[in-house]
Design an enzyme around this catalytic site. Structure first.
Site, short mmCIF file in Angstrom:
data_model
loop_
_atom_site.label_atom_id
_atom_site.label_comp_id
_atom_site.label_asym_id
_atom_site.label_seq_id
_atom_site.Cartn_x
_atom_site.Cartn_y
_atom_site.Cartn_z
N ILE A 32 15.14 2.98 47.34
CA ILE A 32 15.77 3.36 48.61
C ILE A 32 16.82 4.46 48.41
CG2 ILE A 32 17.71 1.72 48.66
CD1 ILE A 32 16.77 1.00 51.54
N HIS A 101 13.17 -5.46 37.27
CA HIS A 101 12.45 -4.31 37.81
C HIS A 101 12.53 -3.16 36.82
CE1 HIS A 101 16.60 -4.38 39.27
NE2 HIS A 101 16.59 -3.07 39.18
P1 AMP Z 1 19.43 -1.87 39.24
O1 AMP Z 1 20.81 -1.26 39.17
O2 AMP Z 1 18.64 -1.59 37.98
O3 AMP Z 1 19.48 -3.34 39.59
O4 AMP Z 1 18.67 -1.09 40.37
C1 AMP Z 1 18.52 -1.57 41.67
C2 AMP Z 1 17.81 -0.49 42.45
O5 AMP Z 1 17.31 -1.06 43.64
C3 AMP Z 1 18.71 0.68 42.85
O6 AMP Z 1 18.16 1.88 42.31
C4 AMP Z 1 18.66 0.66 44.37
O7 AMP Z 1 18.67 1.94 44.93
C5 AMP Z 1 17.36 -0.08 44.64
N1 AMP Z 1 17.29 -0.78 45.92
C6 AMP Z 1 18.20 -1.60 46.46
N2 AMP Z 1 17.77 -2.07 47.64
C7 AMP Z 1 16.54 -1.56 47.83
C8 AMP Z 1 15.55 -1.67 48.87
N3 AMP Z 1 15.76 -2.43 49.96
N4 AMP Z 1 14.40 -0.98 48.75
C9 AMP Z 1 14.19 -0.20 47.66
N5 AMP Z 1 15.07 -0.06 46.64
C10 AMP Z 1 16.22 -0.72 46.73
#
Ligand code: AMP
Length: 119
Positions: A32, A101
């Site tokens: 996102i 992820h």
């Molecule tokens: P991390 O810091 O590795 O946990 O990364 C979490 C990622 O999730 C970040 O890059 C966010 O931009 C992404 N993120 C958070 N909410 C969403 C969402 N609803 N849809 C897609 N990506 C998301």
């Protein structure tokens, strides 16, 4: 039963996301808040909070995530120039969403993997 996560709700299509790939084991969707021209998250459909929680039972699914990352890199045209796969873990890894992820990031030169330490 494990509590739902933001990403398990995306897997189940209970909240919207731009899903680019899904099969019985993994789901991939657009980040996102993209940090590069291509920034896609690949998640196991089952909830594994962090790398610290993986077990040998998860080896196939973790390998599958890399195979899917390679396919998406090819489909998005970034494979030849290269890209980066990132899995953050826990507080020092800056993990924000506690559903394991893999970030697939590319489409521009990404520089060194770690920023130099702050002065
Ligand atoms: P991390 O810091 O590795 O946990 O990364 C979490 C990622 O999730 C970040 O890059 C966010 O931009 C992404 N993120 C958070 N909410 C969403 C969402 N609803 N849809 C897609 N990506 C998301």
């Amino acid at each position: 039963m494990t509590a739902d996560t933001l990403f398990s709700k995306i897997v189940k299509k209970e909240i919207p996301a731009d899903i680019v790939f899904q099969d019985e084991h993994v789901t991939a969707f657009q980040d996102i808040n993209p940090q590069a021209p291509i920034h896609i998250l690949i998640v196991p459909n089952k909830i594994i909070p962090t790398i610290n929680d993986v077990s040998s039972d998860d080896e196939a699914i973790l390998g599958h995530m890399i195979v899917i990352a390679k396919k998406i890199a090819n489909q998005t045209g970034i494979a030849d120039k290269g890209y980066r796969l990132i899995v953050n873990c826990g507080e020092h890894g800056n993990q924000e969403v506690f559903h394991l992820h893999m970030h697939l990031v590319g489409g521009k030169p990404l520089g060194r993997i770690l920023a130099p330490p702050a002065e």
